[in-house]
Design an enzyme around this catalytic site. Structure first.
Site, PDB file in Angstrom:
ATOM      1  N   ASP A  85      27.253  45.573  39.581  1.00  0.00           N
ATOM      2  CA  ASP A  85      25.838  45.339  39.267  1.00  0.00           C
ATOM      3  C   ASP A  85      25.192  46.557  38.627  1.00  0.00           C
ATOM      4  OD1 ASP A  85      24.421  46.979  41.566  1.00  0.00           O
ATOM      5  OD2 ASP A  85      26.098  45.920  42.476  1.00  0.00           O
ATOM      6  N   GLY A 138      40.678  48.517  40.486  1.00  0.00           N
ATOM      7  CA  GLY A 138      40.365  49.829  41.048  1.00  0.00           C
ATOM      8  C   GLY A 138      41.549  50.467  41.758  1.00  0.00           C
ATOM      9  N   ASP A 156      32.258  50.619  46.261  1.00  0.00           N
ATOM     10  CA  ASP A 156      31.145  49.673  46.340  1.00  0.00           C
ATOM     11  C   ASP A 156      31.742  48.275  46.167  1.00  0.00           C
ATOM     12  OD1 ASP A 156      28.803  48.287  46.172  1.00  0.00           O
ATOM     13  OD2 ASP A 156      28.074  49.277  44.361  1.00  0.00           O
ATOM     14  N   SER A 157      32.412  47.831  47.212  1.00  0.00           N
ATOM     15  CA  SER A 157      33.216  46.618  47.111  1.00  0.00           C
ATOM     16  C   SER A 157      32.572  45.436  47.814  1.00  0.00           C
ATOM     17  CB  SER A 157      34.587  46.871  47.741  1.00  0.00           C
ATOM     18  OG  SER A 157      34.448  46.942  49.157  1.00  0.00           O
ATOM     19  N   THR A 158      33.127  44.259  47.540  1.00  0.00           N
ATOM     20  CA  THR A 158      32.814  43.070  48.332  1.00  0.00           C
ATOM     21  C   THR A 158      33.543  43.162  49.673  1.00  0.00           C
ATOM     22  OG1 THR A 158      34.650  41.977  47.223  1.00  0.00           O
ATOM     23  CG2 THR A 158      32.461  41.617  46.286  1.00  0.00           C
ATOM     24  N   ASP A 159      33.465  42.100  50.440  1.00  0.00           N
ATOM     25  CA  ASP A 159      34.152  42.065  51.733  1.00  0.00           C
ATOM     26  C   ASP A 159      35.670  42.087  51.547  1.00  0.00           C
ATOM     27  OD1 ASP A 159      31.636  41.831  52.826  1.00  0.00           O
ATOM     28  OD2 ASP A 159      31.735  39.652  52.978  1.00  0.00           O
TER      29      ASP A 159
END
Lengths: 284, 284
Positions: A85, A138, A156-159
């Site tokens: 984002d 990544g 800065d990752s998702t779950d």
């Protein structure tokens, strides 16, 4: 009336009203949906889970970036894994002393759509001459990066389900350690203690990081649109302790106005509830 | 499938699954509903708003009681206004050094129903010989109480709408000041900073209390089942500062096991986000 609803746990759900769906697509990696509402402004979800909204993104992005810089104000080279984002990059780029930011986001569509629909986080990021944007995996990037090449890595990752899974593995954290310089700091999205499944992710991530980094702590913040509102980041480092070594006066000299973060809160955020400390220290 | 749903703001709602409604009635003061579910256990609402559930009541009750006792471990006489579920009294009564607890709850039905359906908070409270239970108006009780008759007043109220309204007035806080002894502490339910209406209640309450008490601070905690999960208590006092004067070692001597509270968290909880500090200090 339209409601976006997220199941926070078996018996709990959270809903936000929206006026319209701005965009929906299935990228190569995930389902991406952008909504527009009044109170929360524009927001987007990945695989149906709230990522960013205009009302409280400042909380998440303040807390993922500023504690590291107040601990080591000399950070110059930053690697962001995920963060499609743009909000994390936006906050990092506010430090004029930062020389180089590599952002490795696996899904270019997330970033492109945020440029279009969510300028509050993505605007200006690509244009900054210090930025290197890479749309790739990544985990693979870190594997191929040279030793001691970054001062700060922000995950800065998702779950740790689907796309984000590899970013919660011991192998990944080991590569982060190698790639960080001798004063290096690793910040990672660390899930939440309240609902059982999130707490299990939290405990396992901490255990792995603690086995690799000499300093491994967890700090908390209030993120109302994430499950339970009680959310965590991990702070791991080779040298600096985020509480003992905080350089509050140095950080103030940056002159950054922040809506959530301040250096008192920084210290306070590492003071965890007893049940969270016990869960972090518990053997499986 | 049955869902209890609470509107948290114009554009946001929160839902909890339940298996059955245990009891519903309209008392002289408010609508009372008890539900039974799996993840959150038994919970009850007043006028449709979540009050207490078995999953996270420990957070609220730890935080409304223990910071005052860690600041002044010599507290002996305690007045609780509201707190009909019994959880606040339960925590206060754990201090063997406490000699007298007066609990003034306007709605006896709340307490009687909690005795029946929510023993986790109400059990044993009435039986303790140090307790004086009074089912009457808290504001009137405080008006008629002698000067300097309590060490601690805890205002465990609902929101400043309907029944709880009088407990957010300057007149009430002035009576609390008069009734507290020279080392007296006032703790009050202080709403939340995140949604605009709650934040307005928060700001106005703080302004009133600050105009009366020489020490007036606000502390925060994570309460997932209250709107936004970011909730506050006020700490006002005539003498003691909750941070500078904390007696952590003395408090440890009580030997109380707490699931949320600890003396590090105590200090950390007074470190507020910048936007909350600004809102508290803002003139209307």
């Amino acid at each position: 009336m339209n409601w976006y609803t997220e199941q926070w746990s078996n018996d709990c759900k959270f809903s936000i009203k929206y006026n319209k769906v701005l965009h929906s697509e299935k990228s190569a990696y995930q389902q991406i949906d952008f909504y527009q509402g009044d109170e929360f402004g524009t927001f987007f979800t990945l695989d149906g889970l709230m990522m960013v909204n205009e009302k409280d993104e400042f909380i998440y992005h303040d807390m993922i970036v500023h504690p590291a810089f107040a601990t080591n104000p000399s950070i110059k080279k930053v690697l962001i894994i995920g963060g499609g984002d743009g909000g994390t990059a936006r906050e990092v780029l506010r430090y004029k002393t930062v020389e180089e930011v590599v952002m490795v986001e696996i899904d270019e569509r997330v970033f492109r759509l945020c440029q279009k629909y969510l300028p509050i986080t993505a605007k200006g990021v690509e244009e900054d001459s210090r930025m290197q944007l890479r749309f790739e995996d990544g985990l693979a990037y870190v594997k191929n990066a040279p030793d001691e090449s970054f001062d700060l890595i922000i995950v800065d990752s998702t779950d740790p389900i689907s796309v984000g899974e590899g970013l919660f593995t011991t192998a990944f954290y080991q590569e982060c350690y190698r790639v960080l310089n001798k004063d290096g700091i690793l910040i990672n999205q660390h899930e939440s203690p309240y609902f059982a499944e999130d707490a299990s992710h939290m405990r396992r991530a901490h255990k792995k990081i603690k086995s690799i980094f000499p300093i491994a702590k967890v700090y908390q913040y209030h993120m109302p649109t994430y499950p339970s509102g009680h959310w965590l980041f991990g702070f791991a480092s080779k040298t600096y302790d985020p509480i003992k070594d905080i350089q509050a006066e140095e950080w103030e000299k940056f002159g950054l106005k922040t809506k959530y973060y301040n250096t008192d809160l920084h210290v306070g955020s590492f003071c965890l509830p007893t049940y969270v400390k016990e869960e972090l220290e518990r053997d499986e």
